[in-house]
Design a protein around this motif. Structure first.
Motif, PDB file in Angstrom:
ATOM      1  N   SER A   1      -4.036  39.571  17.839  1.00  0.00           N
ATOM      2  CA  SER A   1      -4.633  39.893  16.539  1.00  0.00           C
ATOM      3  C   SER A   1      -3.884  39.219  15.405  1.00  0.00           C
ATOM      4  O   SER A   1      -4.489  38.769  14.421  1.00  0.00           O
ATOM      5  N   LEU A   2      -2.566  39.126  15.519  1.00  0.00           N
ATOM      6  CA  LEU A   2      -1.771  38.427  14.505  1.00  0.00           C
ATOM      7  C   LEU A   2      -2.148  36.951  14.446  1.00  0.00           C
ATOM      8  O   LEU A   2      -2.254  36.363  13.362  1.00  0.00           O
ATOM      9  N   LYS A   3      -2.379  36.355  15.596  1.00  0.00           N
ATOM     10  CA  LYS A   3      -2.778  34.952  15.629  1.00  0.00           C
ATOM     11  C   LYS A   3      -4.155  34.742  15.007  1.00  0.00           C
ATOM     12  O   LYS A   3      -4.465  33.654  14.513  1.00  0.00           O
ATOM     13  N   MET A   4      -4.961  35.798  14.992  1.00  0.00           N
ATOM     14  CA  MET A   4      -6.306  35.715  14.417  1.00  0.00           C
ATOM     15  C   MET A   4      -6.313  36.055  12.920  1.00  0.00           C
ATOM     16  O   MET A   4      -7.372  36.056  12.294  1.00  0.00           O
ATOM     17  N   GLY A   5      -5.132  36.363  12.356  1.00  0.00           N
ATOM     18  CA  GLY A   5      -5.050  36.563  10.917  1.00  0.00           C
ATOM     19  C   GLY A   5      -4.633  37.927  10.436  1.00  0.00           C
ATOM     20  O   GLY A   5      -4.519  38.156   9.223  1.00  0.00           O
ATOM     21  N   ALA A   6      -4.397  38.861  11.330  1.00  0.00           N
ATOM     22  CA  ALA A   6      -3.925  40.181  10.908  1.00  0.00           C
ATOM     23  C   ALA A   6      -2.512  40.051  10.330  1.00  0.00           C
ATOM     24  O   ALA A   6      -1.773  39.124  10.662  1.00  0.00           O
ATOM     25  N   LYS A   7      -2.138  40.994   9.480  1.00  0.00           N
ATOM     26  CA  LYS A   7      -0.824  40.975   8.842  1.00  0.00           C
ATOM     27  C   LYS A   7       0.006  42.159   9.341  1.00  0.00           C
ATOM     28  O   LYS A   7      -0.447  43.299   9.340  1.00  0.00           O
ATOM     29  N   LEU A   8       1.245  41.857   9.737  1.00  0.00           N
ATOM     30  CA  LEU A   8       2.152  42.903  10.204  1.00  0.00           C
ATOM     31  C   LEU A   8       2.834  43.553   9.007  1.00  0.00           C
ATOM     32  O   LEU A   8       3.634  42.928   8.313  1.00  0.00           O
ATOM     33  N   GLU A   9       2.504  44.825   8.764  1.00  0.00           N
ATOM     34  CA  GLU A   9       3.069  45.551   7.629  1.00  0.00           C
ATOM     35  C   GLU A   9       4.312  46.345   8.015  1.00  0.00           C
ATOM     36  O   GLU A   9       5.190  46.567   7.186  1.00  0.00           O
ATOM     37  N   LEU A  10       4.372  46.765   9.262  1.00  0.00           N
ATOM     38  CA  LEU A  10       5.496  47.601   9.703  1.00  0.00           C
ATOM     39  C   LEU A  10       5.621  47.524  11.213  1.00  0.00           C
ATOM     40  O   LEU A  10       4.620  47.446  11.931  1.00  0.00           O
TER      41      LEU A  10
END
Length: 450
Positions: free
Chosen positions: A318-327
């Protein structure tokens, strides 16, 4: 077969697996006991069930510790699970007789009514995430209805399974009323095919449910399936943010996020998204992470390292697809930090698939119509939570969701008096309430003419 403490990796116990002859013998004993148990009165059954409740409470620390050591549940939450099991016993001991009484129907016959009669030996295939509760919500109504039960529990919590069998024997239930089968998943097909088994209930994954349903279907045997969920938490612009944050944190991170009814998709109205996220992130940061046996721990360790790896893989895709890690986002063996991803879209794995662990996927919406579309964009259908002060609007939206439950200003939860179950790949059939106790009954029509 052995159990392992996921917190420290130490072996807890070893169990010798039942061979086919031993399984057949246990099933035979259960069948013989059913012939007697079905003739007992509701008063007699209730007395024994209330004894179970008493023993659960008096031995709560022992049972809770076993669950915590076998699957990593924080000890305070393990004790809460035991208390809920006792509550379930009290509920059915009080209501079962009324729920199963004959229902008289006005017809052109002299007398006609519907009776509810037990089916016989019911097999339960149960998961590890709630080692006592999942089993109790099957066996208590089954016994009160006059059935008997056999359990195939998850191998990783076999110690809990053994304690459960001992619990019912200590409460005075005759041998065969509740029997633990010490077997792995490969044995389930043959057990279902055994003519002694009349019905099957399963809580678990879609593949497990599909396999069990296929086998039971080929044998024309009743099944009830509870196969997980991808519940949405929908926060509208007029929600009470402080209360909603508190509820959403519990909905996602209780039991280290390993719950079918956990709120896994957080849908925020864009007007309050920024303010909500500040409060939500702060609240999640405050959760105590650590040793599951520590009284203050809220998030412990995941049940197995491979499950933590699967969650990590969904996050990374999901991160590779553009999600942002907030925590969060870090994993150490079976430990997984409380994690929050924002900017999640409906194509991402953390939106589409069931994330069975402490990870929240956050998406925003602008209109009520968009919120409904996002909720329904899922193969699962277990439950949805709506947060708003406009209760009239919320109730009007209820019928637009196909899920088995809609909770307004509350997280989805199970209650002995309310039916529990889903639609889609979340399964079929219902547990709990009068619906649950009737699932494994012969609904018999009786007609009498003078």
């Amino acid at each position: 077969m052995k159990t392992i403490n996921p917190y420290n990796g130490k072996k807890l116990e070893e169990f010798k697996e039942d061979n086919s002859a031993q399984v057949d013998k246990k099933l035979f004993v259960a069948q013989q006991q059913f012939k007697e148990w079905r003739q007992t009165s509701y008063e007699h059954r209730a007395k024994h069930i209330l004894k179970v409740a008493s023993l659960l409470r008096s031995n709560s620390d022992k049972y809770a510790l076993k669950m915590t050591q076998e699957m990593g549940k924080p000890i305070s939450q393990s004790r809460s699970e035991i208390e809920k099991c006792a509550w379930l016993c009290e509920y059915y001991s009080e209501h079962a007789e009324r729920q199963l009484q004959n229902e008289y129907v006005d017809t052109d016959h002299f007398k006609s009514y519907v009776s509810y009669e037990p089916l016989g030996v019911v097999l339960a295939v149960m998961p590890w995430n709630y080692p006592f509760w999942q089993v109790m919500r099957f066996i208590v109504p089954a016994l009160m209805a006059g059935n008997v039960g056999v359990l195939k529990h998850a191998s990783s919590v076999m110690g809990s399974a053994q304690l459960l069998e001992e619990l019912f024997l200590d409460a005075g239930f005759p041998k065969g009323c509740f029997t633990n089968l010490i077997v792995g998943s490969k044995a389930v097909e043959d057990i279902i095919k055994n003519p002694i088994v009349k019905a099957v209930t399963l809580t678990g994954s879609k593949p497990a449910g599909s396999a069990v349903a296929s086998t039971a279907g080929s044998e024309i045997k009743k099944t009830v399936l509870e196969l997980g969920g991808n519940n949405a938490l929908v926060v509208f612009s007029d929600a009470d943010l402080d209360k909603t944050v508190e509820t959403c944190v519990a909905a996602r991170y209780q039991n280290t996020g390993q719950s079918c009814i956990a709120g896994k998709r957080l849908l925020l109205h864009k007007d309050i998204a920024n303010e909500f996220m500040k409060k939500f992130i702060a609240a999640v940061k405050d959760l105590k992470v650590g040793d599951p046996e520590d009284e203050d721990t809220y998030i412990g360790v995941m049940s197995r390292e491979d499950l933590a790896e699967e969650l990590e893989e969904l996050m990374n895709k999901s991160l590779k697809m553009g999600a942002k890690l907030e925590l969060g986002g870090k994993r150490d063996k079976a430990f997984y930090e409380p994690t929050i991803l924002t900017g999640v879209t409906r194509e991402m794995p953390v939106f589409k698939e069931e994330t069975f662990g402490p990870l929240m996927a956050v998406t925003t919406f602008e209109t009520d119509e968009e919120a409904v579309e996002l909720v329904n964009d899922s193969e699962f259908g277990l439950g949805v939570s709506l947060f708003t002060q406009d209760l009239e609007k919320a109730e009007k939206l209820v019928s637009r969701f196909d899920d088995g439950a809609v909770f307004i200003n509350a997280k989805v939860a199970s209650h002995p008096a309310l039916p529990f179950g889903g639609t889609g790949i979340s399964g079929y059939g219902r547990e709990l309430s009068h619906f649950g106790i009737r699932e494994f009954c012969n609904v018999k029509t009786v007609v009498i003419d003078s």
